[in-house]
Design a protein around this motif. Sequence first.
Motif, PDB file in Angstrom:
ATOM      1  N   LYS A  83      -6.371 -17.792   6.244  1.00 47.42           N
ATOM      2  CA  LYS A  83      -8.060 -16.946   6.144  1.00 47.42           C
ATOM      3  C   LYS A  83      -7.729 -15.821   5.135  1.00 47.42           C
ATOM      4  CE  LYS A  83     -10.567 -18.246  10.098  1.00 47.42           C
ATOM      5  NZ  LYS A  83     -11.243 -17.629  11.464  1.00 47.42           N
ATOM      6  N   ALA A 119      -0.077  -8.592  12.190  1.00 44.27           N
ATOM      7  CA  ALA A 119      -0.018  -9.344  10.947  1.00 44.27           C
ATOM      8  C   ALA A 119       1.102 -10.506  11.330  1.00 44.27           C
ATOM      9  CB  ALA A 119       0.333  -8.644   9.617  1.00 44.27           C
ATOM     10  N   LEU A 168       5.984   1.460  13.140  1.00 48.73           N
ATOM     11  CA  LEU A 168       4.726   1.093  13.425  1.00 48.73           C
ATOM     12  C   LEU A 168       4.312   2.194  14.457  1.00 48.73           C
ATOM     13  CD1 LEU A 168       2.546  -0.855  12.275  1.00 48.73           C
ATOM     14  CD2 LEU A 168       3.336  -2.258  14.142  1.00 48.73           C
ATOM     15  N   VAL A 216      -4.806  -5.882   6.079  1.00 46.22           N
ATOM     16  CA  VAL A 216      -5.340  -5.516   5.095  1.00 46.22           C
ATOM     17  C   VAL A 216      -4.650  -5.925   3.971  1.00 46.22           C
ATOM     18  CG1 VAL A 216      -6.392  -3.488   3.766  1.00 46.22           C
ATOM     19  CG2 VAL A 216      -6.558  -3.537   6.312  1.00 46.22           C
ATOM     20  N   ASN A 247       0.936  -1.360  -0.134  1.00 50.43           N
ATOM     21  CA  ASN A 247       0.057   0.069   0.082  1.00 50.43           C
ATOM     22  C   ASN A 247       0.994   1.090   0.094  1.00 50.43           C
ATOM     23  OD1 ASN A 247       0.585   0.499   2.606  1.00 50.43           O
ATOM     24  ND2 ASN A 247      -1.138  -0.181   3.823  1.00 50.43           N
ATOM     25  N   THR A 269       1.341   3.560   2.164  1.00 48.69           N
ATOM     26  CA  THR A 269       2.464   3.667   3.379  1.00 48.69           C
ATOM     27  C   THR A 269       3.491   2.842   3.510  1.00 48.69           C
ATOM     28  OG1 THR A 269       0.392   4.323   4.442  1.00 48.69           O
ATOM     29  CG2 THR A 269       2.075   3.928   5.827  1.00 48.69           C
ATOM     30  N   LYS A 277     -18.127  -7.319   7.537  1.00 45.25           N
ATOM     31  CA  LYS A 277     -16.635  -7.824   7.526  1.00 45.25           C
ATOM     32  C   LYS A 277     -16.162  -9.156   6.946  1.00 45.25           C
ATOM     33  CE  LYS A 277     -12.989  -6.487  10.763  1.00 45.25           C
ATOM     34  NZ  LYS A 277     -11.906  -6.290   9.722  1.00 45.25           N
ATOM     35  N   ASP A 325      -4.671  -9.686   3.743  1.00 45.80           N
ATOM     36  CA  ASP A 325      -6.124 -10.310   3.160  1.00 45.80           C
ATOM     37  C   ASP A 325      -6.354 -10.553   1.903  1.00 45.80           C
ATOM     38  OD1 ASP A 325      -6.150 -11.197   6.059  1.00 45.80           O
ATOM     39  OD2 ASP A 325      -8.243 -10.423   6.423  1.00 45.80           O
ATOM     40  N   THR A 369      10.822  -4.192  10.888  1.00 41.27           N
ATOM     41  CA  THR A 369       9.668  -3.448  10.143  1.00 41.27           C
ATOM     42  C   THR A 369       8.896  -2.864  11.220  1.00 41.27           C
ATOM     43  OG1 THR A 369       8.141  -5.189   9.833  1.00 41.27           O
ATOM     44  CG2 THR A 369       9.790  -4.722   8.021  1.00 41.27           C
ATOM     45  N   SER A 395      -2.787 -12.132  11.360  1.00 37.03           N
ATOM     46  CA  SER A 395      -3.395 -12.703  10.279  1.00 37.03           C
ATOM     47  C   SER A 395      -2.587 -13.057   9.093  1.00 37.03           C
ATOM     48  CB  SER A 395      -3.632 -11.104   9.838  1.00 37.03           C
ATOM     49  OG  SER A 395      -2.822 -10.400   9.537  1.00 37.03           O
ATOM     50  N   LEU A 431       8.517   2.751   2.191  1.00 37.84           N
ATOM     51  CA  LEU A 431       9.320   2.065   3.740  1.00 37.84           C
ATOM     52  C   LEU A 431      10.321   0.807   3.076  1.00 37.84           C
ATOM     53  CD1 LEU A 431       6.923   2.570   6.256  1.00 37.84           C
ATOM     54  CD2 LEU A 431       9.052   4.112   6.086  1.00 37.84           C
ATOM     55  N   GLU A 470      -1.016   1.209  16.577  1.00 33.25           N
ATOM     56  CA  GLU A 470      -1.111   0.094  16.077  1.00 33.25           C
ATOM     57  C   GLU A 470      -0.167  -1.114  16.647  1.00 33.25           C
ATOM     58  OE1 GLU A 470      -2.612  -0.634  13.557  1.00 33.25           O
ATOM     59  OE2 GLU A 470      -3.150   1.376  12.554  1.00 33.25           O
ATOM     60  N   ASP A 522      -4.428   2.775   1.236  1.00 35.49           N
ATOM     61  CA  ASP A 522      -4.168   2.620   2.576  1.00 35.49           C
ATOM     62  C   ASP A 522      -5.464   2.640   3.425  1.00 35.49           C
ATOM     63  OD1 ASP A 522      -3.339   1.812   5.284  1.00 35.49           O
ATOM     64  OD2 ASP A 522      -1.704   3.313   5.609  1.00 35.49           O
ATOM     65  N   THR A 566       4.110  -6.618   8.081  1.00 37.37           N
ATOM     66  CA  THR A 566       4.952  -5.757   8.642  1.00 37.37           C
ATOM     67  C   THR A 566       4.250  -4.887   9.684  1.00 37.37           C
ATOM     68  OG1 THR A 566       3.822  -4.015   6.969  1.00 37.37           O
ATOM     69  CG2 THR A 566       6.052  -5.086   6.031  1.00 37.37           C
ATOM     70  N   THR A 567       2.976  -5.519   9.997  1.00 41.00           N
ATOM     71  CA  THR A 567       2.616  -5.013  11.455  1.00 41.00           C
ATOM     72  C   THR A 567       2.683  -6.124  12.656  1.00 41.00           C
ATOM     73  OG1 THR A 567       0.405  -5.807  11.184  1.00 41.00           O
ATOM     74  CG2 THR A 567       0.909  -3.628  10.433  1.00 41.00           C
TER      75      THR A 567
HETATM   76  P1  NAD Z   1      -3.378  -2.506   8.613  1.00 43.20           P
HETATM   77  O1  NAD Z   1      -3.080  -3.556   7.662  1.00 43.20           O
HETATM   78  O2  NAD Z   1      -4.635  -1.539   8.273  1.00 43.20           O
HETATM   79  O3  NAD Z   1      -2.422  -1.747   8.925  1.00 43.20           O
HETATM   80  C1  NAD Z   1      -2.345  -0.794  10.006  1.00 43.20           C
HETATM   81  C2  NAD Z   1      -1.757   0.453   9.276  1.00 43.20           C
HETATM   82  O4  NAD Z   1      -0.305   0.416   9.854  1.00 43.20           O
HETATM   83  C3  NAD Z   1      -1.784   0.814   8.262  1.00 43.20           C
HETATM   84  O5  NAD Z   1      -2.088   2.188   8.025  1.00 43.20           O
HETATM   85  C4  NAD Z   1      -0.560   0.558   7.446  1.00 43.20           C
HETATM   86  O6  NAD Z   1      -0.457   0.904   6.337  1.00 43.20           O
HETATM   87  C5  NAD Z   1       0.418   0.739   8.412  1.00 43.20           C
HETATM   88  N1  NAD Z   1       1.751  -0.069   8.491  1.00 43.20           N
HETATM   89  C6  NAD Z   1       1.891  -1.386   8.105  1.00 43.20           C
HETATM   90  N2  NAD Z   1       3.217  -1.666   8.239  1.00 43.20           N
HETATM   91  C7  NAD Z   1       3.634  -0.671   8.693  1.00 43.20           C
HETATM   92  C8  NAD Z   1       4.943  -0.491   9.162  1.00 43.20           C
HETATM   93  N3  NAD Z   1       6.011  -1.449   9.315  1.00 43.20           N
HETATM   94  N4  NAD Z   1       5.454   0.787   9.350  1.00 43.20           N
HETATM   95  C9  NAD Z   1       4.568   1.753   9.473  1.00 43.20           C
HETATM   96  N5  NAD Z   1       3.156   1.562   8.976  1.00 43.20           N
HETATM   97  C10 NAD Z   1       2.918   0.475   8.665  1.00 43.20           C
HETATM   98  O7  NAD Z   1      -3.936  -3.300   9.738  1.00 43.20           O
HETATM   99  P2  NAD Z   1      -3.255  -4.765  10.608  1.00 43.20           P
HETATM  100  O8  NAD Z   1      -3.815  -4.419  12.067  1.00 43.20           O
HETATM  101  O9  NAD Z   1      -1.965  -5.154  10.353  1.00 43.20           O
HETATM  102  O10 NAD Z   1      -4.629  -5.685  10.023  1.00 43.20           O
HETATM  103  C11 NAD Z   1      -6.063  -5.764  10.373  1.00 43.20           C
HETATM  104  C12 NAD Z   1      -6.727  -6.474   9.199  1.00 43.20           C
HETATM  105  O11 NAD Z   1      -6.142  -7.924   9.371  1.00 43.20           O
HETATM  106  C13 NAD Z   1      -7.982  -6.563   9.047  1.00 43.20           C
HETATM  107  O12 NAD Z   1      -8.465  -6.198   8.140  1.00 43.20           O
HETATM  108  C14 NAD Z   1      -8.517  -7.904   9.720  1.00 43.20           C
HETATM  109  O13 NAD Z   1      -9.719  -8.294   9.456  1.00 43.20           O
HETATM  110  C15 NAD Z   1      -7.487  -8.667   9.174  1.00 43.20           C
HETATM  111  N6  NAD Z   1      -7.154  -9.882  10.063  1.00 43.20           N
HETATM  112  C16 NAD Z   1      -7.168 -11.187   9.244  1.00 43.20           C
HETATM  113  C17 NAD Z   1      -6.998 -12.131  10.011  1.00 43.20           C
HETATM  114  C18 NAD Z   1      -6.681 -13.531   9.204  1.00 43.20           C
HETATM  115  O14 NAD Z   1      -6.669 -14.721   9.743  1.00 43.20           O
HETATM  116  N7  NAD Z   1      -6.711 -13.611   8.028  1.00 43.20           N
HETATM  117  C19 NAD Z   1      -6.819 -12.056  11.447  1.00 43.20           C
HETATM  118  C20 NAD Z   1      -6.702 -10.944  12.214  1.00 43.20           C
HETATM  119  C21 NAD Z   1      -6.976  -9.800  11.413  1.00 43.20           C
END
Ligand code: NAD
Length: 358
Positions: free
Chosen positions: A142, A133, A173, A106, A42, A44, A151, A109, A169, A137, A48, A177, A71, A129-130
């Motif tokens: 999934k 995740a 963050l 995000v 994305n 953001t 959702k 998925d 990474t 996730s 990086l 987050e 994003d 990178t979170t």
């Molecule tokens: P996200 O993907 O929205 O990331 C959070 C924010 O951090 C975003 O703005 C992103 O651009 C930013 N970002 C990402 N990496 C970064 C980094 N290293 N440095 C700075 N910024 C960074 O949110 P999330 O919490 O990672 O994931 C949430 C999503 O995961 C939801 O859509 C949820 O439904 C899904 N999810 C899926 C599962 C699964 O089993 N598939 C499980 C839990 C959650």
Amino acid sequence: MDPVRIELGERSYDILVGSGLLGQAASYAGLPRAAAALIVTNETVQPLYARQLREAIAPHYRTVHEAVLPDGEKFKEWQTLNLVFDALLANGCDRKTVIYALGGGVVGDMAGFAAASYMRGVPFVQVPTTLLAQVDSSVGGKTAINHPLGKNMIGAFYQPQRVVCDLDTLRTLPPREFSAGLAEVIKYGPIADLAFLDWIEANIDALLARDVDALAHAVRRSCEIKAWVVGQDERESGLRAILNFGHTFGHAIEAGLGYGEWLHGEAVGCGMVMALQLSRRLGGVDDAFVARVTRLIERAQLPVRGPALGADRYLELMRVDKKAEGGEIKFVVISPPGRAVVQGAPDAMVRDVLAACT
Ligand code: NAD
Ligand code: MG
């Protein structure tokens, strides 16, 4: 460090956890070769980390394409997903093309669902990178996008070929987050591993300071527990549901306030406090255990009191949750500490919990 293996027969794969992995060619050794790869990321994350990833995988492919999505959770939908298919088709990508998901949940998925459906399935690699995740996730297969009426309603079970968790990474963050990701780390203690709960308590300050050694253990142990659960119940016909500890109350908070007001992990943090209060009333844990885990959630800089939506509204929202069966709300209850069961509870007891926690 040895990889964490997720055992799913011919769909088994490794989770690599460490510092500096993203930019190392060795992290991607042994993956399927192809003419092309597509990095899905994305706006953001791209500036990086995309260049490091591109350089590390470049030796394996003739061309490496990129699809850079806007994003935000609101873009986890059909129109944005189509940008991934546009990139694949416009570049003439064949059915061997390897998709790399570079970003948070995000991106993971969406890229995963694109991989599951492009030409009926192409290989994909998760590069989360979170913190959320890395511990949740990206592991377990999934994948989904949202629909205006719900959702994660459109998706598939589709396992990656590998997960590469680069702890470095996590330095970029934002703090909110990061704490949201800690909620999912803490979750694994009460449901599966009391020694890990002890360890998180002793190391919460190091984690908040993003100490790499502490992060390595937290991510690794979380992935091991998730791998153990998913290895026994890939498609959530039973055991896998314990991973939703705190999520029944948490989803009600997210939906009740409007998605995006609280982060998912924040709602799960508070939801775990509610689920513990319920567990205590059902006889699964004592007051001291509830107080102890509540304190830890607080120290992780997560909310422990829910928004005052009113008990009626909470109950209504929980009854339409994906996990409810025929209107009966299913809760993940701790009983005894270190183990979880899925069960219902009398409305009056749930109201009592909500009165105590909001
Ligand atoms: P996200 O993907 O929205 O990331 C959070 C924010 O951090 C975003 O703005 C992103 O651009 C930013 N970002 C990402 N990496 C970064 C980094 N290293 N440095 C700075 N910024 C960074 O949110 P999330 O919490 O990672 O994931 C949430 C999503 O995961 C939801 O859509 C949820 O439904 C899904 N999810 C899926 C599962 C699964 O089993 N598939 C499980 C839990 C959650
Ligand atoms: Mg969750």
